[in-house]
Each structure stands twice: as C-alpha cells, then as structure tokens.
Design a protein around this motif. Sequence first.
Motif, PDB file in Angstrom:
ATOM      1  N   CYS A  30     -28.398  89.182 -21.823  1.00 53.36           N
ATOM      2  CA  CYS A  30     -28.357  89.959 -23.072  1.00 53.36           C
ATOM      3  C   CYS A  30     -27.335  89.400 -24.061  1.00 53.36           C
ATOM      4  N   GLN A  31     -26.222  88.883 -23.552  1.00 48.11           N
ATOM      5  CA  GLN A  31     -25.164  88.394 -24.434  1.00 48.11           C
ATOM      6  C   GLN A  31     -25.629  87.280 -25.366  1.00 48.11           C
ATOM      7  N   GLN A  32     -26.728  86.609 -25.014  1.00 49.57           N
ATOM      8  CA  GLN A  32     -27.195  85.484 -25.824  1.00 49.57           C
ATOM      9  C   GLN A  32     -28.045  85.927 -27.015  1.00 49.57           C
ATOM     10  N   PHE A  33     -28.399  87.222 -27.068  1.00 55.04           N
ATOM     11  CA  PHE A  33     -29.359  87.659 -28.076  1.00 55.04           C
ATOM     12  C   PHE A  33     -28.792  88.778 -28.951  1.00 55.04           C
ATOM     13  N   HIS A  34     -27.651  88.476 -29.607  1.00 52.56           N
ATOM     14  CA  HIS A  34     -26.960  89.484 -30.397  1.00 52.56           C
ATOM     15  C   HIS A  34     -27.790  90.002 -31.569  1.00 52.56           C
ATOM     16  N   HIS A  35     -28.715  89.176 -32.079  1.00 55.50           N
ATOM     17  CA  HIS A  35     -29.459  89.582 -33.263  1.00 55.50           C
ATOM     18  C   HIS A  35     -30.626  90.507 -32.932  1.00 55.50           C
ATOM     19  N   TYR A  36     -30.876  90.751 -31.646  1.00 57.45           N
ATOM     20  CA  TYR A  36     -31.891  91.708 -31.239  1.00 57.45           C
ATOM     21  C   TYR A  36     -31.231  93.037 -30.874  1.00 57.45           C
ATOM     22  N   SER A  37     -32.002  94.118 -30.943  1.00 60.80           N
ATOM     23  CA  SER A  37     -31.488  95.404 -30.484  1.00 60.80           C
ATOM     24  C   SER A  37     -31.208  95.311 -28.987  1.00 60.80           C
ATOM     25  N   PHE A  38     -30.346  96.204 -28.495  1.00 59.21           N
ATOM     26  CA  PHE A  38     -30.004  96.147 -27.072  1.00 59.21           C
ATOM     27  C   PHE A  38     -31.235  96.371 -26.195  1.00 59.21           C
ATOM     28  N   HIS A  39     -32.127  97.272 -26.614  1.00 58.84           N
ATOM     29  CA  HIS A  39     -33.334  97.496 -25.818  1.00 58.84           C
ATOM     30  C   HIS A  39     -34.169  96.217 -25.732  1.00 58.84           C
ATOM     31  N   ASN A  40     -34.269  95.483 -26.830  1.00 57.92           N
ATOM     32  CA  ASN A  40     -35.029  94.233 -26.787  1.00 57.92           C
ATOM     33  C   ASN A  40     -34.294  93.163 -25.996  1.00 57.92           C
ATOM     34  N   GLN A  41     -32.971  93.164 -26.045  1.00 52.57           N
ATOM     35  CA  GLN A  41     -32.210  92.246 -25.196  1.00 52.57           C
ATOM     36  C   GLN A  41     -32.544  92.491 -23.730  1.00 52.57           C
ATOM     37  N   ILE A  42     -32.565  93.765 -23.355  1.00 57.48           N
ATOM     38  CA  ILE A  42     -32.892  94.140 -21.980  1.00 57.48           C
ATOM     39  C   ILE A  42     -34.301  93.684 -21.614  1.00 57.48           C
ATOM     40  N   LEU A  43     -35.254  93.925 -22.502  1.00 49.97           N
ATOM     41  CA  LEU A  43     -36.641  93.551 -22.237  1.00 49.97           C
ATOM     42  C   LEU A  43     -36.789  92.051 -22.057  1.00 49.97           C
ATOM     43  N   ILE A  44     -36.087  91.276 -22.872  1.00 53.19           N
ATOM     44  CA  ILE A  44     -36.125  89.817 -22.739  1.00 53.19           C
ATOM     45  C   ILE A  44     -35.549  89.394 -21.399  1.00 53.19           C
ATOM     46  N   ALA A  45     -34.396  89.948 -21.059  1.00 53.63           N
ATOM     47  CA  ALA A  45     -33.704  89.552 -19.831  1.00 53.63           C
ATOM     48  C   ALA A  45     -34.498  89.902 -18.584  1.00 53.63           C
ATOM     49  N   ILE A  46     -35.181  91.026 -18.595  1.00 55.30           N
ATOM     50  CA  ILE A  46     -35.963  91.440 -17.425  1.00 55.30           C
ATOM     51  C   ILE A  46     -37.191  90.557 -17.246  1.00 55.30           C
ATOM     52  N   GLN A  47     -37.877  90.287 -18.352  1.00 50.99           N
ATOM     53  CA  GLN A  47     -39.133  89.546 -18.253  1.00 50.99           C
ATOM     54  C   GLN A  47     -38.940  88.042 -18.092  1.00 50.99           C
ATOM     55  N   TYR A  48     -37.831  87.511 -18.647  1.00 49.49           N
ATOM     56  CA  TYR A  48     -37.614  86.063 -18.593  1.00 49.49           C
ATOM     57  C   TYR A  48     -36.118  85.808 -18.439  1.00 49.49           C
ATOM     58  N   PRO A  49     -35.591  85.965 -17.216  1.00 54.58           N
ATOM     59  CA  PRO A  49     -34.144  85.913 -16.985  1.00 54.58           C
ATOM     60  C   PRO A  49     -33.464  84.623 -17.415  1.00 54.58           C
ATOM     61  N   GLN A  50     -34.220  83.523 -17.473  1.00 54.13           N
ATOM     62  CA  GLN A  50     -33.626  82.243 -17.850  1.00 54.13           C
ATOM     63  C   GLN A  50     -33.694  81.984 -19.352  1.00 54.13           C
ATOM     64  N   ALA A  51     -34.054  82.987 -20.135  1.00 50.28           N
ATOM     65  CA  ALA A  51     -34.216  82.819 -21.582  1.00 50.28           C
ATOM     66  C   ALA A  51     -32.925  82.358 -22.250  1.00 50.28           C
ATOM     67  N   SER A  52     -33.069  81.475 -23.242  1.00 48.70           N
ATOM     68  CA  SER A  52     -31.909  81.010 -23.996  1.00 48.70           C
ATOM     69  C   SER A  52     -32.105  81.187 -25.496  1.00 48.70           C
ATOM     70  N   TYR A  53     -33.359  81.092 -25.970  1.00 47.78           N
ATOM     71  CA  TYR A  53     -33.643  81.332 -27.388  1.00 47.78           C
ATOM     72  C   TYR A  53     -35.123  81.686 -27.500  1.00 47.78           C
ATOM     73  N   VAL A  54     -35.416  82.855 -28.054  1.00 50.57           N
ATOM     74  CA  VAL A  54     -36.801  83.296 -28.150  1.00 50.57           C
ATOM     75  C   VAL A  54     -37.174  83.585 -29.594  1.00 50.57           C
ATOM     76  N   THR A  55     -38.431  83.345 -29.902  1.00 51.90           N
ATOM     77  CA  THR A  55     -38.986  83.728 -31.198  1.00 51.90           C
ATOM     78  C   THR A  55     -40.502  83.735 -31.067  1.00 51.90           C
ATOM     79  N   GLY A  56     -41.193  84.099 -32.140  1.00 52.35           N
ATOM     80  CA  GLY A  56     -42.637  84.242 -32.087  1.00 52.35           C
ATOM     81  C   GLY A  56     -43.408  82.935 -32.170  1.00 52.35           C
ATOM     82  N   PHE A  57     -44.695  83.020 -31.861  1.00 54.38           N
ATOM     83  CA  PHE A  57     -45.599  81.864 -31.826  1.00 54.38           C
ATOM     84  C   PHE A  57     -45.584  81.101 -33.148  1.00 54.38           C
ATOM     85  N   HIS A  58     -45.728  81.828 -34.253  1.00 56.48           N
ATOM     86  CA  HIS A  58     -45.820  81.165 -35.558  1.00 56.48           C
ATOM     87  C   HIS A  58     -44.472  80.598 -36.009  1.00 56.48           C
ATOM     88  N   THR A  59     -43.373  81.245 -35.613  1.00 59.19           N
ATOM     89  CA  THR A  59     -42.061  80.702 -35.957  1.00 59.19           C
ATOM     90  C   THR A  59     -41.816  79.396 -35.221  1.00 59.19           C
TER      91      THR A  59
END
Length: 270
Positions: A30-59
Amino acid sequence: MNHSETESFIVAQLSRLTSHEDWVRTLTVCQQFHHYSFHNQILIAIQYPQASYVTGFHTWKKFGRSVNKGEKSIRILAPLVRKIPDANDPDRVIPCIIGFRTVSVFDVAQTSGESFNPPTATVLNSQNHKPQLQALLAASPVPVTFVAPTILHGANGRYHLDTQRIEIRNDVAVDQQLKTLAHELAHHFGTYDSDMGLSRSWEECAAESTAFLACGLWGLDSQEYSAAYVASWAAAKPEVIHQLTNTVAERLTAITSLLAPIAPSLDGVA
C-alpha cells in the motif's frame, strides 16, 4: 455498482486476508500507491502483491506499452459522478458521487514495450525526521508531553482517552517519537469501543497500521517495528477486517491532513 454492491466487493477481496502476516505484507504494498485511496491501495495489494506501478490499459498505451496477452486485470473502484443543480445558485452545478464502479488496471510487470521509469514518491534523505516531528507536534489537536520511561511502564507512548492527551517517552530516538506520536494520534482519531465486540489488540493493530502508512508518507520506514507490533493480530472474519480497513483509512486521512498545509516545505529537509 451501488453502495451495497461496493461493500460486498470490498469484503470479498478482504476475505483473502487471513493472518497478520498477510496484513503487514499488504500494508507494505500500500505504501507505494499514495495517490490512490486507501481502499484501492488495499485492493491492489490483495490482488497483485508484487505490484509496483499500476494504471489503466489506455494509459499504458500512452506510455508506449501494451498489456501482455492473458494478463488478469486488477479491479479497483472508481467513483460515478453526476452533476446536480446547486440549490443556492441555479446557474451552478455541483459534482456529486452517486456510486462506484469497478475499473481494470494493470501493473507495469504485466506490460511490455518502451522503457518505463515509474515516478517515485518524494522522501526525506535524512534518517532524522525532526522537522516532521516538530510540525506534527505543533499541529496536534491534543496536548503532547514527553515523559520519563518509568511513567509509561515500558511503553513508548500512551493516549489518555479520559483527558485527551498524549505522553511520549523522552529517551527514544526522534524517529521513534514521530512514529509513536502517529500511533497515539490514531487512537485519538479512532472510534474504538469495546462494546462493539472488537478486542484491544484489534485497536492496537488499527493504530499501528495507521502509523506505519503515515510514516511511509513522510519517508520513514517503520516496517521492522510495526510488523512485530501487529504480530498479535490473528485471523478475523471478513467483516471485521473490513472494519479495520475503514478505520485505518479514516484515521490516516485525519493524521496526514495535519501536515498537509506545510508538507511541501519539508521536502528535502535534512
């Protein structure tokens, strides 16, 4: 997705957290995703624990990268906004969140293409976070005093609910004082009540999780201390973990907002 469906989605994801080790690992991501809400940080961390930078398909397309074939998306929440007339000004409309929808994002490791260097969060270079400590002390909504360790009977700090004041050991390092202050402020901003059926260890886990995330925002890595601190937290029902997530999000916002007006002036302070 209405409010009930949003709650169900979050609870379903949180049900995958079954131990304190899972929680600590999730907070670290979660600490890596300050620009997301905490709930979304949690969702990212649970679904993809090795995440380092996420964004959408078109971005990712704009970055010159494509999502690899067969990759499973990470589902997070995005608000549904509708503009409604301002009751006090007919010529003005007000954006209003009417619900949420799930959207798909992908981690950089799930993409290929042009070289990509993720933007990094600004952190202090110094190991001594005295400017943050002084600023947080000045902004604290409750009195804070530094006392001898004998008064605290071995604890690093204490929040007195009855008198709404905080005591912190005067013989520990500045960084430890900062983390302890964040922890005790988390108690102050909390709504813990034993009548809710939540244990004291649950409350301590909520406060320390909040402090861990707040310190990360200020460039202070307290993982070694915090991981051990919440080690007493055991597996819980999904709805209880959901309560934990909600209260951490609320307390984190309350604490970090104390430093928000002056945070830019602290960047790079040695």
